[in-house]
Design an enzyme around this catalytic site. Structure first.
Site, PDB file in Angstrom:
ATOM      1  N   LYS A 168     -60.511  10.288   8.222  1.00  0.00           N
ATOM      2  CA  LYS A 168     -59.629   9.511   7.341  1.00  0.00           C
ATOM      3  C   LYS A 168     -58.276   9.285   8.012  1.00  0.00           C
ATOM      4  O   LYS A 168     -57.465  10.193   8.131  1.00  0.00           O
ATOM      5  CB  LYS A 168     -59.386  10.248   6.011  1.00  0.00           C
ATOM      6  CG  LYS A 168     -58.660   9.340   5.030  1.00  0.00           C
ATOM      7  CD  LYS A 168     -57.918  10.089   3.964  1.00  0.00           C
ATOM      8  CE  LYS A 168     -56.427  10.057   4.063  1.00  0.00           C
ATOM      9  NZ  LYS A 168     -55.772   8.798   4.326  1.00  0.00           N
ATOM     10  N   GLU A 243     -52.202  21.252  11.544  1.00  0.00           N
ATOM     11  CA  GLU A 243     -51.115  20.901  12.474  1.00  0.00           C
ATOM     12  C   GLU A 243     -50.036  20.230  11.632  1.00  0.00           C
ATOM     13  O   GLU A 243     -50.218  19.099  11.182  1.00  0.00           O
ATOM     14  CB  GLU A 243     -51.627  19.934  13.553  1.00  0.00           C
ATOM     15  CG  GLU A 243     -52.760  20.478  14.414  1.00  0.00           C
ATOM     16  CD  GLU A 243     -52.291  21.537  15.411  1.00  0.00           C
ATOM     17  OE1 GLU A 243     -51.070  21.668  15.630  1.00  0.00           O
ATOM     18  OE2 GLU A 243     -53.161  22.229  15.967  1.00  0.00           O
ATOM     19  N   CYS A 277     -44.055  14.778  15.951  1.00  0.00           N
ATOM     20  CA  CYS A 277     -43.831  16.138  15.452  1.00  0.00           C
ATOM     21  C   CYS A 277     -43.155  17.012  16.506  1.00  0.00           C
ATOM     22  O   CYS A 277     -42.525  18.006  16.174  1.00  0.00           O
ATOM     23  CB  CYS A 277     -45.156  16.743  15.024  1.00  0.00           C
ATOM     24  SG  CYS A 277     -46.379  16.649  16.343  1.00  0.00           S
ATOM     25  N   GLU A 364     -37.132  18.941   8.103  1.00  0.00           N
ATOM     26  CA  GLU A 364     -37.699  17.889   8.947  1.00  0.00           C
ATOM     27  C   GLU A 364     -37.302  16.509   8.408  1.00  0.00           C
ATOM     28  O   GLU A 364     -37.529  16.205   7.245  1.00  0.00           O
ATOM     29  CB  GLU A 364     -39.228  17.995   8.978  1.00  0.00           C
ATOM     30  CG  GLU A 364     -39.839  17.028   9.975  1.00  0.00           C
ATOM     31  CD  GLU A 364     -41.371  17.043   9.984  1.00  0.00           C
ATOM     32  OE1 GLU A 364     -41.990  17.017   8.901  1.00  0.00           O
ATOM     33  OE2 GLU A 364     -41.954  17.061  11.093  1.00  0.00           O
TER      34      GLU A 364
HETATM   35  P1  NAD Z   1     -48.821  13.414   5.145  1.00  0.00           P
HETATM   36  O1  NAD Z   1     -48.978  14.873   4.990  1.00  0.00           O
HETATM   37  O2  NAD Z   1     -48.165  12.643   4.081  1.00  0.00           O
HETATM   38  O3  NAD Z   1     -50.231  12.712   5.384  1.00  0.00           O
HETATM   39  C1  NAD Z   1     -51.107  13.114   6.405  1.00  0.00           C
HETATM   40  C2  NAD Z   1     -52.516  12.717   6.021  1.00  0.00           C
HETATM   41  O4  NAD Z   1     -52.912  13.502   4.904  1.00  0.00           O
HETATM   42  C3  NAD Z   1     -52.667  11.262   5.590  1.00  0.00           C
HETATM   43  O5  NAD Z   1     -53.891  10.754   6.070  1.00  0.00           O
HETATM   44  C4  NAD Z   1     -52.681  11.361   4.075  1.00  0.00           C
HETATM   45  O6  NAD Z   1     -53.356  10.300   3.457  1.00  0.00           O
HETATM   46  C5  NAD Z   1     -53.437  12.658   3.880  1.00  0.00           C
HETATM   47  N1  NAD Z   1     -53.247  13.340   2.592  1.00  0.00           N
HETATM   48  C6  NAD Z   1     -52.216  13.247   1.730  1.00  0.00           C
HETATM   49  N2  NAD Z   1     -52.449  14.020   0.638  1.00  0.00           N
HETATM   50  C7  NAD Z   1     -53.626  14.620   0.841  1.00  0.00           C
HETATM   51  C8  NAD Z   1     -54.409  15.544   0.076  1.00  0.00           C
HETATM   52  N3  NAD Z   1     -54.021  16.005  -1.099  1.00  0.00           N
HETATM   53  N4  NAD Z   1     -55.593  15.972   0.605  1.00  0.00           N
HETATM   54  C9  NAD Z   1     -55.993  15.536   1.809  1.00  0.00           C
HETATM   55  N5  NAD Z   1     -55.309  14.647   2.561  1.00  0.00           N
HETATM   56  C10 NAD Z   1     -54.144  14.191   2.072  1.00  0.00           C
HETATM   57  O7  NAD Z   1     -48.055  13.222   6.535  1.00  0.00           O
HETATM   58  P2  NAD Z   1     -47.506  11.869   7.138  1.00  0.00           P
HETATM   59  O8  NAD Z   1     -46.278  11.478   6.401  1.00  0.00           O
HETATM   60  O9  NAD Z   1     -48.625  10.909   7.288  1.00  0.00           O
HETATM   61  O10 NAD Z   1     -47.122  12.357   8.636  1.00  0.00           O
HETATM   62  C11 NAD Z   1     -45.903  12.922   8.968  1.00  0.00           C
HETATM   63  C12 NAD Z   1     -46.014  14.421   9.063  1.00  0.00           C
HETATM   64  O11 NAD Z   1     -47.028  14.783   9.983  1.00  0.00           O
HETATM   65  C13 NAD Z   1     -44.745  15.063   9.601  1.00  0.00           C
HETATM   66  O12 NAD Z   1     -44.450  16.205   8.830  1.00  0.00           O
HETATM   67  C14 NAD Z   1     -45.112  15.461  11.016  1.00  0.00           C
HETATM   68  O13 NAD Z   1     -44.377  16.529  11.554  1.00  0.00           O
HETATM   69  C15 NAD Z   1     -46.538  15.799  10.852  1.00  0.00           C
HETATM   70  N6  NAD Z   1     -47.226  15.751  12.139  1.00  0.00           N
HETATM   71  C16 NAD Z   1     -47.629  16.923  12.722  1.00  0.00           C
HETATM   72  C17 NAD Z   1     -48.247  16.905  13.960  1.00  0.00           C
HETATM   73  C18 NAD Z   1     -48.725  18.159  14.629  1.00  0.00           C
HETATM   74  O14 NAD Z   1     -49.510  18.065  15.572  1.00  0.00           O
HETATM   75  N7  NAD Z   1     -48.290  19.326  14.220  1.00  0.00           N
HETATM   76  C19 NAD Z   1     -48.484  15.675  14.589  1.00  0.00           C
HETATM   77  C20 NAD Z   1     -48.034  14.518  13.968  1.00  0.00           C
HETATM   78  C21 NAD Z   1     -47.424  14.562  12.735  1.00  0.00           C
END
Ligand code: NAD
Length: 459
Positions: A168, A243, A277, A364
């Site tokens: 997804k 992650e 990130c 963040e």
């Molecule tokens: P997000 O948590 O809003 O969404 C991430 C994914 O999770 C999306 O596909 C979203 O649709 C899905 N999601 C949302 N609610 C969910 C639920 N209840 N159950 C399952 N899936 C769900 O994050 P974002 O805004 O898309 O991305 C930014 C964040 O990602 C930042 O905090 C960043 O630091 C983090 N990030 C971490 C890494 C890493 O490797 N540690 C890499 C890139 C981004």
């Protein structure tokens, strides 16, 4: 206008209800995205496909990963174009960072799979060996900042180890995952091996995490979402890799080579508009070089061209942190404003004068905003670096003390005199609120397989 479709059991499907995919370059609608709420059909297709996919030899699956890498590479311009359209990032970033790495993820795991050695443990009277079985059907959930880069980082090892996949992508950036699905169909990847579903996280993402037919969840995204995913999956004893977010420190020591450090720290601060990130959003500088470093850093910033942030909602969140910084006593040394044009543009912003424990400096922001802090000695630098709840990454810039300081930083990875220099065999992941588990090389192989010990008594 692109119509994004789900890929389920080899068929491309659109749900009755769709929603808009909006480009942050100018707020135009670039695609329609299916609003999926149920993943039963995708899980059924993946479950049916798993035994024959898992039954292939490792070498055969490596060949498939190479075929995916080949077709992606052949179409790399289109991958970069779609990523740029969806995220607003400049073409050189979409190509140099996203598209190249997406190809490399498949290529790397193809080669890595061929190099995996059998693991045996001899006893005086018996031999143990490790059998790596597929976990089964796995759910892969990714964010919007590096769309295909991060999703392919999960898909490649999951397929390598014989699992079938429900992937997804973020609902904000679905275009390249959709394109990958098209390319995999074109090369004849067996139906049901890779299924891609689209929609909102709390709907289709949650459905993936809740589904009893899905045995492992690899999630990359925000820490708050990670908590929901963990709370849902843990009672079902699913394998879980998280992650999550970061607030990484960049430490510039008194003996840093500024010719290397200045461009390196600017890149760590603002690559992908600060939406990686691993970006170094807190720059800690030794007082003895502070003035020199800062004048060169701000000068280097003038040369910088960045894209917009991901959307207007996120722009508003980032701007609210700039306002908070002012209330907390911060001085804006550069930027601080929204650009007066359509889309989600913010100037690269540098803020000094804040306490290292202020909210702006510890939460963040995930945008083109860095806070600058001065330290007097090693102990203070380490205390500042470790003062947040996050522990993802960091970098140290020094001619003599890099390793010594790096080893005292509480985070999953630390670079010395470089940043985002990646060998895909090494462990990648965070500690504290930045996540649980590691990806990369053998760590991905371990997550996407069940290691079974067979102990054979000698005659
Ligand atoms: P997000 O948590 O809003 O969404 C991430 C994914 O999770 C999306 O596909 C979203 O649709 C899905 N999601 C949302 N609610 C969910 C639920 N209840 N159950 C399952 N899936 C769900 O994050 P974002 O805004 O898309 O991305 C930014 C964040 O990602 C930042 O905090 C960043 O630091 C983090 N990030 C971490 C890494 C890493 O490797 N540690 C890499 C890139 C981004």
């Amino acid at each position: 206008m692109i119509q994004v479709e789900n890929l389920v059991g080899g068929e491309f499907i659109v749900t009755a209800e769709c929603f808009d995919d909006i480009s942050p370059l100018d707020n135009s609608i670039v695609a329609q995205i299916p609003r999926t709420k149920n993943v039963d059909n995708a899980v059924l297709a993946a479950t049916q496909a798993q035994p024959s996919w898992g039954g292939l030899d490792m070498d055969e699956r490596c060949d498939w990963l190479d075929k995916i890498a080949d077709i992606l590479e052949k179409n790399i311009e289109e991958v970069a174009r779609l990523e740029s359209l969806d995220t607003g990032k400049p073409h050189h970033v979409a190509m140099g960072v996203d598209a190249n790495r997406s190809v490399n993820n498949f290529r790397f795991f193809a080669n890595f799979g061929r190099s995996i050695k059998s693991e045996t443990f001899e006893m005086e009277d018996a031999t143990n060996y490790v059998l790596r079985k597929p976990v089964g059907v796995v759910g892969l959930i990714s964010p919007w900042n590096l769309p295909l880069y991060l999703l392919s980082w999960k898909i490649a090892p999951a397929l390598l180890m014989g699992n079938t996949v429900i992937a997804k992508p973020s609902e904000i950036t679905p275009l390249t995952a959709h394109y990958l699905g098209k390319l995999c169909t074109e090369i004849g990847l067996p139906n049901g091996v890779l299924n891609i579903v689209n929609g909102y996280g709390p709907e289709v993402g949650q459905a993936i995490v809740e589904h009893t037919g899905i045995k492992a969840i690899s999630f990359t995204g925000g820490t708050a979402t990670g908590k929901i995913v963990a709370a849902t999956a843990a009672p079902m004893f699913k394998k879980l890799s998280l992650e999550l977010g970061g607030k990484n420190a960049t430490i510039v020591m008194e003996d840093a080579d500024l010719d290397i450090a200045v461009p390196g720290v600017v890149r760590a601060s603002f690559l992908n508009s600060g939406q990686i990130c691993l970006c170094g959003s807190r720059v800690l500088i030794h007082s003895s070089i502070y003035d020199d470093f800062m004048s060169r850093y701000l000068e280097e910033l003038n040369e910088l061209e960045i894209g917009p942030v991901i959307n207007v909602e996120h722009r508003n969140k980032v701007m609210s942190y700039i306002e908070l910084a002012k209330k907390e006593g911060g001085q804006i040394l550069a930027g601080g404003n929204v650009l007066d044009k359509p889309g989600a543009w913010i100037e690269p912003t540098v803020i000094a004068g804040l306490s290292h424990t202020s909210r702006t400096a510890t939460e963040e922001i995930f945008g083109p905003v860095v806070t600058i802090h001065k330290f007097e000695n090693d102990a203070e630098a380490i205390e500042m670096a470790n003062c947040t709840n996050y522990g993802l990454a960091g970098s140290v810039w020094s001619k003599s003390k890099g390793r010594e300081i790096a080893e005292q930083i509480d985070s999953g990875m630390v670079w010395v005199n470089t940043w985002l220099h990646r060998d895909l065999r090494v462990p990648f992941g965070g500690i504290k609120d930045s996540g649980v588990g590691r990806e990369g090389g053998m760590w991905s192989v371990g997550f996407f397989s069940e290691a079974i010990n067979i102990c054979v008594m000698e005659d």
